[in-house]
Design a protein around this motif. Structure first.
Motif, mmCIF file in Angstrom:
data_model
loop_
_atom_site.group_PDB
_atom_site.id
_atom_site.type_symbol
_atom_site.label_atom_id
_atom_site.label_comp_id
_atom_site.label_asym_id
_atom_site.label_seq_id
_atom_site.Cartn_x
_atom_site.Cartn_y
_atom_site.Cartn_z
ATOM 1 N N ALA A 40 27.050 36.732 110.253
ATOM 2 C CA ALA A 40 28.407 37.242 110.035
ATOM 3 C C ALA A 40 29.311 36.159 109.458
ATOM 4 O O ALA A 40 29.976 36.364 108.426
ATOM 5 C CB ALA A 40 28.975 37.770 111.353
ATOM 6 N N GLY A 41 29.360 35.006 110.118
ATOM 7 C CA GLY A 41 30.222 33.927 109.632
ATOM 8 C C GLY A 41 29.778 33.395 108.287
ATOM 9 O O GLY A 41 30.607 33.089 107.411
ATOM 10 N N LEU A 98 27.480 45.219 113.955
ATOM 11 C CA LEU A 98 28.119 45.922 115.062
ATOM 12 C C LEU A 98 27.208 47.029 115.599
ATOM 13 O O LEU A 98 27.043 47.183 116.822
ATOM 14 C CB LEU A 98 29.446 46.518 114.593
ATOM 15 C CG LEU A 98 30.211 47.361 115.624
ATOM 16 C CD1 LEU A 98 30.596 46.510 116.834
ATOM 17 C CD2 LEU A 98 31.458 47.973 114.983
ATOM 18 N N ALA A 99 26.601 47.777 114.700
ATOM 19 C CA ALA A 99 25.698 48.849 115.126
ATOM 20 C C ALA A 99 24.484 48.290 115.856
ATOM 21 O O ALA A 99 24.043 48.843 116.870
ATOM 22 C CB ALA A 99 25.255 49.674 113.910
ATOM 23 N N VAL A 103 31.287 43.898 104.115
ATOM 24 C CA VAL A 103 31.713 44.962 105.023
ATOM 25 C C VAL A 103 30.499 45.669 105.619
ATOM 26 O O VAL A 103 30.421 45.930 106.832
ATOM 27 C CB VAL A 103 32.606 45.965 104.278
ATOM 28 C CG1 VAL A 103 32.912 47.171 105.166
ATOM 29 C CG2 VAL A 103 33.906 45.286 103.839
ATOM 30 N N LEU A 104 29.511 45.977 104.784
ATOM 31 C CA LEU A 104 28.323 46.675 105.275
ATOM 32 C C LEU A 104 27.520 45.822 106.254
ATOM 33 O O LEU A 104 26.969 46.345 107.227
ATOM 34 C CB LEU A 104 27.444 47.091 104.096
ATOM 35 C CG LEU A 104 28.009 48.182 103.193
ATOM 36 C CD1 LEU A 104 27.034 48.503 102.069
ATOM 37 C CD2 LEU A 104 28.314 49.443 103.995
ATOM 38 N N VAL A 105 27.436 44.531 105.993
ATOM 39 C CA VAL A 105 26.717 43.642 106.912
ATOM 40 C C VAL A 105 27.415 43.590 108.263
ATOM 41 O O VAL A 105 26.763 43.621 109.316
ATOM 42 C CB VAL A 105 26.590 42.232 106.308
ATOM 43 C CG1 VAL A 105 26.130 41.232 107.367
ATOM 44 C CG2 VAL A 105 25.608 42.241 105.148
ATOM 45 N N LEU A 106 28.740 43.528 108.260
ATOM 46 C CA LEU A 106 29.476 43.521 109.529
ATOM 47 C C LEU A 106 29.293 44.832 110.288
ATOM 48 O O LEU A 106 29.129 44.841 111.512
ATOM 49 C CB LEU A 106 30.958 43.245 109.264
ATOM 50 C CG LEU A 106 31.287 41.858 108.693
ATOM 51 C CD1 LEU A 106 32.780 41.731 108.430
ATOM 52 C CD2 LEU A 106 30.814 40.748 109.625
#
Length: 289
Positions: free
Chosen positions: A166-167, A278-279, A271-274
């Protein structure tokens, strides 16, 4: 800095590790995951699109395949050598430091390559360094962490994977958009994060090297893995899960850019990776319960 001298056999292995130790161990894994997660999810496909915009899919596939082959072949060999070596500063730490240098130094120059051959050679070296780090850092859990803390050590190993992805994605898609400099910055971060832990890590004295002598009744028995059905199911399931994950995420950048025609595919991928992370986190929590 703690003395590199090995601890008394069995003493350090029975002592609980503290929060500081676990935090340093997590930082070491954070550096490792930066090297592993970001190229497969974004950096290699982005580099291929810069080197060869026409045949970028073929080039990125070849680069990823080279890294995968090197890791698959080298992990068991490195594991065998790591167990049997007896370097002065400890077998796990020595191998981990060697892998760290081998993985990060070539990584820093990958983004500046103008051709697929140069990138492929450097990425092969990076993959070898990743394999060495994976083997040596994983073995530290069995060597040093008591059974009652293995779960915490595993969390220190796994949680940084999510944070690194994420980072790191934010860093290479929004902060440092130049391809060459993004590889350089990630290499520096991946080099610095594990150093405090590895330089202070106190090794447990290694057991004697396993004997190669034949047993009295003939050759030593080989373990028949086919008898261990749980192992087989775990292995096959892990391969299928990771294979499905890679198929669905590796070329997502190309789908966003070439099929959907989005004006900012890098930002859309972030956005999709985040959302994906989360999922995964929610599914892991629910599945665990």
């Amino acid at each position: 800095m703690t003395s590199p001298t090995a601890a008394r056999p069995g003493a350090a292995a029975q002592q609980p590790v503290g929060p500081g130790w676990l935090l340093g161990f997590a930082a070491a894994w954070f550096g490792f995951w930066l090297l592993v997660m970001l190229p497969g999810q974004f950096m290699v496909v982005k580099l291929a699109s810069v080197i060869d915009p026409v045949d970028k899919v073929a080039l990125s596939s070849a680069l990823i395949a080279v890294m995968a082959v090197v890791i698959v072949v080298s992990v068991p060999i490195v594991g065998w050598l790591c167990d049997r070596s007896r370097p002065r500063f400890g077998r796990r730490r020595t191998w981990a430091l060697a892998g760290l240098l081998l993985g990060t130094v070539p990584f820093a120059f990958v983004g500046f390559q103008q051709g697929g051959l140069g990138a492929g050679v450097l990425l092969a070296l990076v993959a070898l360094g990743e394999a060495i780090m994976l083997v040596s850092l994983s073995a530290i859990i069995a060597d040093r962490v008591p059974h009652g803390q293995r779960g915490s050590a595993s969390a220190a190993m796994g949680v940084p994977q999510v944070i690194a992805l994420a980072g790191g994605m934010v860093l290479v898609t929004e902060v440092i958009t130049d391809v060459g400099h993004s590889w350089l910055v990630i290499a520096v971060l991946a080099l610095l994060c594990p150093l405090p832990f590895l330089l202070r890590y106190r090794e447990v004295e290694a057991p004697p090297t396993p004997s190669r002598r034949w047993a009295a009744g003939g050759p030593r028995r080989r373990v028949d893995l086919a008898r261990y059905h749980d192992y087989t199911w775990a292995l096959v399931s892990r391969v299928l899960i990771n294979g499905g994950n890679l198929v669905g995420t590796t070329y997502l950048l190309y789908f966003l850019a070439d099929v959907l025609g989005l004006p900012d595919p890098d930002g859309a991928l972030l956005v999709l990776v985040l959302v994906y992370l989360l999922a995964c986190g929610l599914a892991s929590w629910a599945g665990g319960r």
